[in-house]
Motif scaffolding. Structure first.
Motif, PDB file in Angstrom:
ATOM      1  N   ALA A  89       6.086  -3.323   8.823  1.00 55.53           N
ATOM      2  CA  ALA A  89       4.746  -3.481   8.250  1.00 55.53           C
ATOM      3  C   ALA A  89       4.816  -4.050   6.837  1.00 55.53           C
ATOM      4  O   ALA A  89       4.032  -4.926   6.468  1.00 55.53           O
ATOM      5  CB  ALA A  89       4.017  -2.147   8.247  1.00 55.53           C
ATOM      6  N   THR A 108       3.222   1.226   0.707  1.00 59.03           N
ATOM      7  CA  THR A 108       2.206   0.789   1.660  1.00 59.03           C
ATOM      8  C   THR A 108       1.996  -0.722   1.593  1.00 59.03           C
ATOM      9  O   THR A 108       2.320  -1.378   0.599  1.00 59.03           O
ATOM     10  CB  THR A 108       0.839   1.459   1.385  1.00 59.03           C
ATOM     11  OG1 THR A 108       0.292   0.936   0.162  1.00 59.03           O
ATOM     12  CG2 THR A 108       0.983   2.975   1.282  1.00 59.03           C
ATOM     13  N   HIS A 127       4.394   3.439   5.280  1.00 55.42           N
ATOM     14  CA  HIS A 127       4.575   2.283   6.153  1.00 55.42           C
ATOM     15  C   HIS A 127       6.041   1.903   6.298  1.00 55.42           C
ATOM     16  O   HIS A 127       6.837   2.080   5.375  1.00 55.42           O
ATOM     17  CB  HIS A 127       3.748   1.108   5.637  1.00 55.42           C
ATOM     18  CG  HIS A 127       2.275   1.349   5.702  1.00 55.42           C
ATOM     19  ND1 HIS A 127       1.354   0.699   4.908  1.00 55.42           N
ATOM     20  CD2 HIS A 127       1.537   2.191   6.488  1.00 55.42           C
ATOM     21  CE1 HIS A 127       0.125   1.125   5.195  1.00 55.42           C
ATOM     22  NE2 HIS A 127       0.221   2.041   6.140  1.00 55.42           N
ATOM     23  N   ASP A 183      -3.765   3.776   8.229  1.00 59.05           N
ATOM     24  CA  ASP A 183      -3.664   2.320   8.078  1.00 59.05           C
ATOM     25  C   ASP A 183      -3.966   1.863   6.658  1.00 59.05           C
ATOM     26  O   ASP A 183      -3.476   0.814   6.218  1.00 59.05           O
ATOM     27  CB  ASP A 183      -4.621   1.610   9.044  1.00 59.05           C
ATOM     28  CG  ASP A 183      -4.212   1.766  10.503  1.00 59.05           C
ATOM     29  OD1 ASP A 183      -3.043   2.121  10.768  1.00 59.05           O
ATOM     30  OD2 ASP A 183      -5.076   1.550  11.377  1.00 59.05           O
TER      31      ASP A 183
END
Length: 220
Positions: free
Chosen positions: A197, A170, A193, A48
């Motif tokens: 996202a 990301t 990602h 994450d």
């Protein structure tokens, strides 16, 4: 608009990751003998927070600073052992050169420490490719704070943050660009990602690859 600066992430954006970051994180968890019950939570947190300063990730995972530092050192050692197998994202080096030839300076940034960053550049033969390379310790704070982008602006004497483009794989890369005031804060789909996202994080554009960035910025 003429873009004066492009700030590009490394692993997952200009450099193919192929799971090396996750493997190095796993080695760090092994070094601290993290039990099976805790690993899924920690590994998900790592996924994450891809793109962020590695020491800050470890500080979030371990309450004791000594454990965070030990994990960070183990991660760096493990990644350094794997770094010889890294390859560029197809078209990345050509994209960097196209940007520079079109008058856009290029800064490569990373969440790795300076030693790992330099080993990665040496393995790729990129030590002299970019106009500037930065890691979090050289900028103050890592992603998603704006420090890496703003430090590049200051060091390369860019006059206006609106002439800056940022690209990374990301959500942290996207947020860094937005918080720094960059006109373009693009997500690329070659790393951690996905498009959903990156879009949710506020990406101004989502590109299949960094190879598409020169065209976006008006370079041929």
């Amino acid at each position: 608009m003429d873009f004066a600066l492009a700030v590009l992430d490394m692993a997952g954006t200009t450099v193919a990751d192929d799971g090396l970051v996750v493997r190095a994180f796993t080695a760090a968890l092994d070094d601290l003998r993290v039990g099976d019950a805790e690993r899924p939570r920690m590994q998900q947190y790592v996924l994450d927070t891809m793109g962020r300063s590695k020491i800050e990730v470890f500080r979030a995972l371990f309450a004791a600073e000594s454990d965070a530092q030990r994990a960070n050192a183990a991660f760096a050692a493990a990644y350094d052992e794997l770094v010889g197998s890294v390859v560029p994202i197809p078209g990345a080096e050509d994209a960097i050169r196209a940007l520079q030839e079109g008058g856009t300076r290029v800064a490569l940034t990373t969440g790795f420490g300076a030693g790992t960053r330099d080993a990665l550049l040496d393995a790729l033969g990129w030590a002299d490719l970019a106009d500037l390379t930065l890691c979090p310790a050289e900028a103050g704070r890592g992603r998603p704070h704006p420090d890496l982008v703003l430090t590049a602006v200051l060091r390369l004497e860019i006059d206006d943050v609106r002439t800056v483009a940022v690209a990374g794989d990301t959500t942290s890369d996207v947020l860094t660009g937005l918080r720094a005031g960059a006109t373009v804060s693009a997500g690329v789909l070659t790393g951690a990602h996905d498009a959903a996202a990156l879009t949710a994080a506020g990406a101004t554009h989502v590109l299949d690859s960094i190879a598409d960035l020169p065209g976006l910025l008006g370079h041929r």
